[in-house]
Scaffold this motif. Structure first.
Motif, PDB file in Angstrom:
ATOM      1  N   SER A 145     -16.817   3.978  -0.399  1.00 17.02           N
ATOM      2  CA  SER A 145     -15.977   3.256  -0.004  1.00 17.02           C
ATOM      3  C   SER A 145     -14.728   3.232  -0.796  1.00 17.02           C
ATOM      4  N   VAL A 146     -14.974   3.072  -1.859  1.00 19.87           N
ATOM      5  CA  VAL A 146     -14.142   1.952  -2.627  1.00 19.87           C
ATOM      6  C   VAL A 146     -13.220   2.995  -4.205  1.00 19.87           C
ATOM      7  N   PHE A 147     -12.098   3.435  -4.471  1.00 20.72           N
ATOM      8  CA  PHE A 147     -11.171   4.377  -4.743  1.00 20.72           C
ATOM      9  C   PHE A 147     -10.218   3.640  -5.994  1.00 20.72           C
ATOM     10  N   GLU A 148      -9.858   3.928  -7.298  1.00 23.53           N
ATOM     11  CA  GLU A 148      -9.322   3.363  -7.781  1.00 23.53           C
ATOM     12  C   GLU A 148      -8.530   4.518  -8.762  1.00 23.53           C
ATOM     13  N   GLY A 149      -7.478   4.179  -9.260  1.00 25.73           N
ATOM     14  CA  GLY A 149      -6.130   4.981  -9.785  1.00 25.73           C
ATOM     15  C   GLY A 149      -4.484   4.605  -9.696  1.00 25.73           C
ATOM     16  N   GLU A 150      -4.007   5.323 -10.809  1.00 25.15           N
ATOM     17  CA  GLU A 150      -2.277   5.114 -10.628  1.00 25.15           C
ATOM     18  C   GLU A 150      -2.026   6.225  -9.452  1.00 25.15           C
ATOM     19  N   ILE A 151      -1.324   5.181  -8.550  1.00 23.89           N
ATOM     20  CA  ILE A 151      -0.375   6.183  -7.704  1.00 23.89           C
ATOM     21  C   ILE A 151       1.204   5.541  -7.878  1.00 23.89           C
ATOM     22  N   THR A 152       2.066   6.532  -7.113  1.00 25.51           N
ATOM     23  CA  THR A 152       3.632   5.752  -6.981  1.00 25.51           C
ATOM     24  C   THR A 152       3.713   5.275  -5.576  1.00 25.51           C
ATOM     25  N   GLU A 153       4.690   4.540  -5.523  1.00 25.13           N
ATOM     26  CA  GLU A 153       5.485   4.416  -4.738  1.00 25.13           C
ATOM     27  C   GLU A 153       5.097   4.431  -3.309  1.00 25.13           C
ATOM     28  N   VAL A 154       5.820   5.800  -3.643  1.00 21.74           N
ATOM     29  CA  VAL A 154       5.804   7.630  -2.318  1.00 21.74           C
ATOM     30  C   VAL A 154       4.167   7.345  -2.342  1.00 21.74           C
ATOM     31  N   GLN A 155       3.494   8.100  -3.193  1.00 16.29           N
ATOM     32  CA  GLN A 155       2.297   8.238  -2.959  1.00 16.29           C
ATOM     33  C   GLN A 155       1.887   7.536  -2.188  1.00 16.29           C
ATOM     34  N   LEU A 156       1.467   6.445  -2.427  1.00 13.45           N
ATOM     35  CA  LEU A 156       0.949   4.993  -1.590  1.00 13.45           C
ATOM     36  C   LEU A 156       1.908   5.248  -0.422  1.00 13.45           C
ATOM     37  N   LYS A 157       2.966   5.479   0.130  1.00 17.71           N
ATOM     38  CA  LYS A 157       3.280   4.846   1.098  1.00 17.71           C
ATOM     39  C   LYS A 157       2.665   5.987   2.367  1.00 17.71           C
ATOM     40  N   GLU A 158       2.243   7.220   2.287  1.00 13.50           N
ATOM     41  CA  GLU A 158       2.174   8.484   2.402  1.00 13.50           C
ATOM     42  C   GLU A 158       1.004   8.034   2.729  1.00 13.50           C
ATOM     43  N   LEU A 159       0.043   7.576   2.130  1.00  8.85           N
ATOM     44  CA  LEU A 159      -1.371   7.963   1.890  1.00  8.85           C
ATOM     45  C   LEU A 159      -1.492   6.314   2.854  1.00  8.85           C
ATOM     46  N   LEU A 160      -1.224   5.644   2.802  1.00  8.14           N
ATOM     47  CA  LEU A 160      -1.267   4.402   4.111  1.00  8.14           C
ATOM     48  C   LEU A 160      -0.071   5.273   5.744  1.00  8.14           C
ATOM     49  N   TYR A 161       0.228   4.796   5.460  1.00 14.80           N
ATOM     50  CA  TYR A 161       1.064   6.333   6.596  1.00 14.80           C
ATOM     51  C   TYR A 161      -0.003   6.848   7.084  1.00 14.80           C
ATOM     52  N   GLU A 162      -0.792   8.276   6.558  1.00 11.29           N
ATOM     53  CA  GLU A 162      -2.049   8.651   6.943  1.00 11.29           C
ATOM     54  C   GLU A 162      -3.181   8.239   7.500  1.00 11.29           C
ATOM     55  N   ALA A 163      -3.541   6.606   6.689  1.00  8.31           N
ATOM     56  CA  ALA A 163      -4.792   6.168   6.961  1.00  8.31           C
ATOM     57  C   ALA A 163      -4.381   5.440   8.156  1.00  8.31           C
ATOM     58  N   ARG A 164      -3.277   5.323   8.999  1.00  8.53           N
ATOM     59  CA  ARG A 164      -2.986   5.072   9.406  1.00  8.53           C
ATOM     60  C   ARG A 164      -3.102   5.751  11.196  1.00  8.53           C
ATOM     61  N   ARG A 165      -3.330   6.499  10.846  1.00  9.57           N
ATOM     62  CA  ARG A 165      -3.373   7.740  11.611  1.00  9.57           C
ATOM     63  C   ARG A 165      -4.787   8.144  12.099  1.00  9.57           C
ATOM     64  N   ILE A 166      -4.913   7.645  10.908  1.00 12.40           N
ATOM     65  CA  ILE A 166      -7.191   7.941  11.222  1.00 12.40           C
ATOM     66  C   ILE A 166      -7.875   6.695  11.601  1.00 12.40           C
ATOM     67  N   MET A 167      -7.234   5.642  11.359  1.00 11.57           N
ATOM     68  CA  MET A 167      -8.249   4.448  11.919  1.00 11.57           C
ATOM     69  C   MET A 167      -8.133   3.708  12.849  1.00 11.57           C
ATOM     70  N   ASN A 168      -8.766   3.083  13.486  1.00 15.59           N
ATOM     71  CA  ASN A 168      -8.279   2.145  14.699  1.00 15.59           C
ATOM     72  C   ASN A 168      -8.602   0.593  14.374  1.00 15.59           C
ATOM     73  N   GLU A 169      -6.864   0.400  13.805  1.00 16.83           N
ATOM     74  CA  GLU A 169      -7.296  -0.942  13.125  1.00 16.83           C
ATOM     75  C   GLU A 169      -7.782  -2.170  14.132  1.00 16.83           C
ATOM     76  N   GLU A 170      -8.175  -2.062  15.615  1.00 14.23           N
ATOM     77  CA  GLU A 170      -8.808  -3.304  15.770  1.00 14.23           C
ATOM     78  C   GLU A 170      -9.799  -3.298  15.429  1.00 14.23           C
ATOM     79  N   GLU A 171     -10.743  -1.900  14.794  1.00 15.28           N
ATOM     80  CA  GLU A 171     -11.467  -1.549  14.317  1.00 15.28           C
ATOM     81  C   GLU A 171     -12.243  -1.473  12.962  1.00 15.28           C
ATOM     82  N   ASP A 172     -11.432  -1.020  11.937  1.00 19.63           N
ATOM     83  CA  ASP A 172     -11.533  -0.621  10.950  1.00 19.63           C
ATOM     84  C   ASP A 172     -10.847  -1.399  10.330  1.00 19.63           C
ATOM     85  N   SER A 173     -11.111  -1.143   8.823  1.00 24.89           N
ATOM     86  CA  SER A 173     -10.045  -1.903   7.721  1.00 24.89           C
ATOM     87  C   SER A 173      -9.907  -1.067   6.457  1.00 24.89           C
ATOM     88  N   LEU A 174      -8.900  -1.589   5.722  1.00 25.16           N
ATOM     89  CA  LEU A 174      -8.294  -1.127   4.616  1.00 25.16           C
ATOM     90  C   LEU A 174      -7.421  -1.929   3.357  1.00 25.16           C
TER      91      LEU A 174
END
Length: 87
Positions: free
Chosen positions: A31-60
């Motif tokens: 559950s740990v990742f690192e690396g270089e990422i652009t602003e656009v890629q980060l926004k995409e990642l967070l958008y997709e992560a929110r679709r997977i997550m249950n924000e009441e139970e999970d954390s990122l």
């Protein structure tokens, strides 16, 4: 930018989050990742992560820095996934 991403998910969502994070970052440890990422890629990642997550139970948690060279990393014990071996 350089990021470190850590997540804690319900077991049934871990596989999807793992696959998502591997598309954008380097897997370091459970559950740990690192690396270089652009602003656009980060926004995409967070958008997709929110679709997977249950924000009441999970954390990122996301640690951001402009450049990896400003971050000192010390590993104690066995390094799970080395990324400095790549050409």
């Amino acid at each position: 930018m350089y990021v470190i991403l850590v997540y804690d998910m319900e077991q049934k969502r871990i596989g999807k989050m793992l696959k998502l994070c591997r598309r954008y970052l380097n897997w370091i440890q459970n559950s740990v990742f690192e690396g270089e990422i652009t602003e656009v890629q980060l926004k995409e990642l967070l958008y997709e992560a929110r679709r997977i997550m249950n924000e009441e139970e999970d954390s990122l948690i996301l640690f951001k820095n402009r450049d990896q060279r400003w971050l000192e990393k010390e590993i104690v014990g066995q390094e799970r996934s080395r990324i400095d071996d790549f050409l």
